[in-house]
Scaffold this motif. Structure first.
Motif, PDB file in Angstrom:
ATOM      1  N   SER B  36       0.860  -1.176   0.000  1.00  0.00           N
ATOM      2  CA  SER B  36       0.000   0.000   0.000  1.00  0.00           C
ATOM      3  C   SER B  36       0.898   1.228   0.000  1.00  0.00           C
ATOM      4  N   ALA B  37       0.298   2.357  -0.273  1.00  0.00           N
ATOM      5  CA  ALA B  37       1.068   3.602  -0.266  1.00  0.00           C
ATOM      6  C   ALA B  37       0.159   4.735   0.166  1.00  0.00           C
ATOM      7  N   GLY B  38       0.771   5.788   0.632  1.00  0.00           N
ATOM      8  CA  GLY B  38      -0.006   6.952   1.037  1.00  0.00           C
ATOM      9  C   GLY B  38       0.894   8.158   1.145  1.00  0.00           C
ATOM     10  N   VAL B  80     -13.273  18.628  -3.063  1.00  0.00           N
ATOM     11  CA  VAL B  80     -12.475  18.059  -4.157  1.00  0.00           C
ATOM     12  C   VAL B  80     -12.473  16.550  -3.984  1.00  0.00           C
ATOM     13  N   VAL B  81     -13.018  15.842  -4.977  1.00  0.00           N
ATOM     14  CA  VAL B  81     -13.087  14.381  -4.900  1.00  0.00           C
ATOM     15  C   VAL B  81     -11.926  13.794  -5.686  1.00  0.00           C
ATOM     16  N   ARG B  82     -11.214  12.839  -5.062  1.00  0.00           N
ATOM     17  CA  ARG B  82     -10.141  12.108  -5.755  1.00  0.00           C
ATOM     18  C   ARG B  82     -10.323  10.638  -5.444  1.00  0.00           C
ATOM     19  N   ALA B  83     -10.909   9.903  -6.403  1.00  0.00           N
ATOM     20  CA  ALA B  83     -11.151   8.454  -6.259  1.00  0.00           C
ATOM     21  C   ALA B  83     -11.875   8.155  -4.940  1.00  0.00           C
ATOM     22  N   ILE B 120      -4.485  14.160   3.237  1.00  0.00           N
ATOM     23  CA  ILE B 120      -3.908  12.808   3.286  1.00  0.00           C
ATOM     24  C   ILE B 120      -4.664  11.885   2.334  1.00  0.00           C
ATOM     25  N   PHE B 121      -3.908  11.077   1.597  1.00  0.00           N
ATOM     26  CA  PHE B 121      -4.480  10.079   0.696  1.00  0.00           C
ATOM     27  C   PHE B 121      -3.716   8.775   0.879  1.00  0.00           C
ATOM     28  N   ARG B 133      -3.817   7.229  -9.057  1.00  0.00           N
ATOM     29  CA  ARG B 133      -5.226   7.264  -8.685  1.00  0.00           C
ATOM     30  C   ARG B 133      -5.626   8.609  -8.073  1.00  0.00           C
ATOM     31  N   PHE B 134      -4.723   9.144  -7.264  1.00  0.00           N
ATOM     32  CA  PHE B 134      -5.040  10.413  -6.603  1.00  0.00           C
ATOM     33  C   PHE B 134      -4.449  11.611  -7.348  1.00  0.00           C
ATOM     34  N   ASP B 135      -3.827  11.333  -8.510  1.00  0.00           N
ATOM     35  CA  ASP B 135      -3.271  12.407  -9.324  1.00  0.00           C
ATOM     36  C   ASP B 135      -2.170  13.184  -8.583  1.00  0.00           C
TER      37      ASP B 135
END
Lengths: 235, 299
Positions: B36-38, B80-83, B120-121, B133-135
Motif C-alpha cells: 500500500s502507499a499513502g 475536491v473528490v479524488r477516487a 492525506i491520501f 489514482r489520486f493524481d
C-alpha cells in the motif's frame, strides 16, 4: 574529474547494473581492461560486488547497499557516499570511500583495506575478521562488535559500546569514545603499535598525515571468551 | 520493511513540482513497500477554514455528502473528490459540528486527517497506482511526506496504510516495527485515544497525539517516544510548517537526507532521491540515531 583514463566506461544511466557486474565477474585483469569507470551509480545496490581480479574501478557518485561486497584483489574507489555494508565480507584489495559510509561498513571482512574519508555510521567493522579499516572521520555506535581480527583506525570519535564482545581485533581511536562495550578495555599504545599504525597509514596513502602517538588503543579484556559463571552479568 | 520519503521546499518556485517530486520518490520505494502507499501534501489553505480528508468506498457520493453537510456549515462546503478520497473545506469553527454530523449520520466515511493545509491520501496497491489514482504528480504544495508499506505487524488494508494523522496538520509515517504496541494501545485507550486498526504505527501516532494533548510540543513528544516506544523505528512527521525525523537509538532502519538551497529531502534509501533537481551537488548525510531533526518554514 581526476586524471584517470579508463579502459572501460559503464554509464549506469544507459546500461543495466547486472551487465556491469557480469562484466566485472568475467574480467581477469590479465587483458588491457584493467581500469574501469562507472558513471551514474545513483544509489544502486550491490555495485561491483563479488569482483575477483586486480582491477581498478572508479565509481563516480553515491552507491547503495553492499558496494564492493566480497571484494578480492580489486581497488574500488567511490567518489561519493556508500550505503549500508560497503566492502562487507571483503577478502582482499582496497576499497576507498571519499564521502561518508552508512552502517556496517566492512562487516565481517576478512582482509584487504577499507578507507573512508568521511564518517562511518553504526556497527562499522562489525564482526571484522582481518580487514584493516581506516576512518578519517568518526564512527557510530556498536562498532567492531565481536571483532575477531584486523585493525580499526579512527581519526575522529567513536559512538557508544565500542568493541562490545571483542575478540582479537585491534581498535585505535584518536578522538573520544562515548562508551566501551562489554569486555573492551583501553590498552597501552606501545612502540610496536605505533609502527603498526604508521605502516597501515602508509598503505592507505595517509603517511605523515597524523601523529600516531595521538591514538589510544582498545582491545579485548579476554574475559568473555568462554562462559564463566562469575562473568554472567557481562554476557 | 517499508519505504518512507519526505520533501520540504525552501524555494517557492518548486512548489508546483512538489507532487511530481514526491511521486517519483514514492515509486522508487516500491521494492521496499508494494502493499500500500499513502502521502500527505501541505498545499494552500484558506484563513479560518479547515480541510477534512475523508475516505469511503470507491464511487461514494461525496457530492451528496457535502450537500447534506450544508445545513451544518451554512452553504455547500468546498469539495475536491479524488477516487476513494475527498477533501472538504469548512469554516474552522464548524469543524466539531461537521465531525459530529459525520459520526452520527455517515459512519461509512472515515476522517483520515484534518488541518488548515494538510491533505492525506492512502490506498492499497502499488505506489505508482496509488499516486496515479489520486493524481499526485499534479499536486502542488510546500512539503509532503509519503510511505510505501510492506506489511509485517497487521493486515494489508487501506486503514492500515500510512500516513497516520496525529493531530491537526500533523501526520506520521513509520518504517520499522514496535514490540510494545499492544500494551501501549491499551494504555492510550484508557486515556481516551481512539484506534481504527491493530497497526503498530497507528499506536505511535496515537502516542504522539496523547503527549501533545497533555501539553508537549511535537519535539518533546518525539523525545518522550524514545523512552516509551520499544522497537525499531524511523519516523517522519509532517507538520504545518515542515517535517521532523527521528530514528530509534539502535537505528536498524535506514535513513538518508539530502539538502540543497532549494529543498531538504528524506528517504529510506538514496535511490529515491536521485531524480531530484540538483541532487549531484546536494549535501547528502545520514541522520543520527535518537536525535530529533526538524526542518521548518520560518514563521
Amino acid at each position: 574529474m581526476n586524471a584517470f583514463s579508463p579502459d572501460i566506461t559503464f554509464d549506469l544511466a544507459q546500461s543495466e547494473l547486472r551487465e556491469l557486474n557480469g562484466a566485472l565477474h568475467k574480467a581477469t585483469g590479465e587483458t588491457n581492461a584493467k581500469l574501469w569507470r562507472v558513471l551514474n551509480p545513483n544509489g544502486r545496490h550491490a555495485l561491483a560486488a563479488g569482483v575477483d581480479a586486480p582491477l581498478t574501478i572508479q565509481v563516480e557518485g553515491h552507491v547503495g547497499y553492499y558496494c564492493a561486497g566480497m571484494n578480492q584483489q580489486a581497488s574500488i574507489i567511490i567518489h561519493g557516499n556508500a550505503g549500508v555494508g560497503v566492502a562487507e565480507n571483503m577478502m582482499s584489495g582496497f576499497v576507498h570511500v571519499l564521502g561518508d559510509a552508512s552502517q556496517a561498513a566492512g562487516a565481517t571482512a576478512h582482509g584487504g583495506m577499507l578507507r573512508i574519508d568521511g564518517n562511518a555510521s553504526a556497527r562499522c567493522g562489525i564482526s571484522m575478521k582481518g580487514v584493516d579499516i581506516i576512518v578519517k572521520g568518526s564512527i557510530g555506535h556498536m562498532s567492531a562488535f565481536m571483532g575477531q581480527s584486523g585493525n580499526l583506525i579512527v581519526f575522529g570519535d567513536a559512538g557508544e559500546a565500542l568493541g562490545d564482545s571483542l575478540y582479537e581485533a585491534k581498535l585505535f581511536v584518536r578522538g573520544s569514545v562515548k562508551s566501551l562495550g562489554a569486555d573492551c578495555i583501553e590498552k597501552e599504545l606501545r612502540d610496536e603499535h605505533k609502527k603498526l599504525l604508521s605502516d597501515k597509514l602508509a598503505a592507505a596513502g595517509l603517511s605523515g598525515s597524523i601523529d600516531v602517538s595521538e591514538f589510544k588503543r582498545y582491545g579485548s579484556a579476554r574475559r568473555l571468551y568462554n562462559f564463566h559463571i562469575d562473568n554472567v552479568d557481562a554476557y | 520493511m517499508c519505504g518512507i520519503v519526505g520533501i520540504f521546499l525552501k524555494d517557492p518556485k518548486l512548489e508546483p513540482e512538489l507532487g511530481q517530486m514526491l511521486s517519483s520518490m514514492l515509486c522508487v520505494m516500491t521494492d521496499r513497500g508494494p502493499d500500500s502507499a499513502g502521502f500527505a501534501i501541505y498545499g494552500t489553505g484558506a484563513a479560518d477554514h479547515v480541510k477534512l480528508s475523508l475516505r469511503a468506498v470507491e464511487g461514494y457520493d461525496f457530492e451528496g455528502l457535502a450537500h447534506s453537510l450544508s445545513v451544518v456549515v451554512g452553504g455547500d462546503p468546498r469539495l475536491v473528490v479524488r477516487a476513494s478520497h475527498a477533501v472538504i473545506e469548512v469554516p474552522a469553527d464548524q469543524e466539531a459540528a461537521v465531525r459530529a454530523a459525520l459520526a452520527a449520520h455517515h459512519p461509512e466515511v472515515a476522517i483520515v486527517g484534518t488541518g488548515a493545509r494538510m491533505e492525506i491520501f492512502k490506498e492499497i496497491g502499488l505506489p505508482s497506482a496509488v499516486a496515479e489514482r489520486f493524481d499526485l504528480p499534479k499536486m502542488s504544495g510546500t512539503h509532503g511526506i509519503g510511505h510505501t508499506r510492506m506489511a509485517t505487524e497487521s493486515a494489508v488494508t487501506t486503514a492500515g496504510a500510512h500516513p497516520f494523522s496525529t493531530g491537526a496538520d500533523q501526520c506520521l509515517v513509520h518504517n520499522g516495527s514496535l514490540s510494545n504496541h499492544n500494551d501501549l494501545r491499551r494504555q492510550l485507550k484508557r486515556e481516551g485515544i481512539a484506534f481504527a486498526t491493530e497497526n503498530d504505527s497507528e499506536v505511535a501516532a496515537g502516542y504522539l497525539t496523547w503527549r501533545m494533548k497533555n501539553g508537549a510540543t511535537l519535539g518533546e513528544a518525539l523525545e518522550a517516544g524514545l523512552k516509551d516506544l520499544d522497537g525499531f523505528f524511523t519516523f517522519v512527521v509532517g507538520t504545518e510548517s515542515g517535517f521532523g525525523v527521528l530514528r530509534d537509538p539502535i537505528a536498524c532502519k535506514p535513513a538518508v537526507m539530502a539538502e540543497t538551497d532549494q529543498y531538504v529531502a528524506f528517504a529510506s534509501e538514496y535511490r529515491a532521491l536521485v531524480n531530484l533537481p540538483g541532487i549531484a551537488d546536494a549535501r547528502v548525510f545520514e541522520p543520527e540515531p535518537a536525535t530529533v531533526y526538524f526542518w521548518d518554514r520560518a514563521a
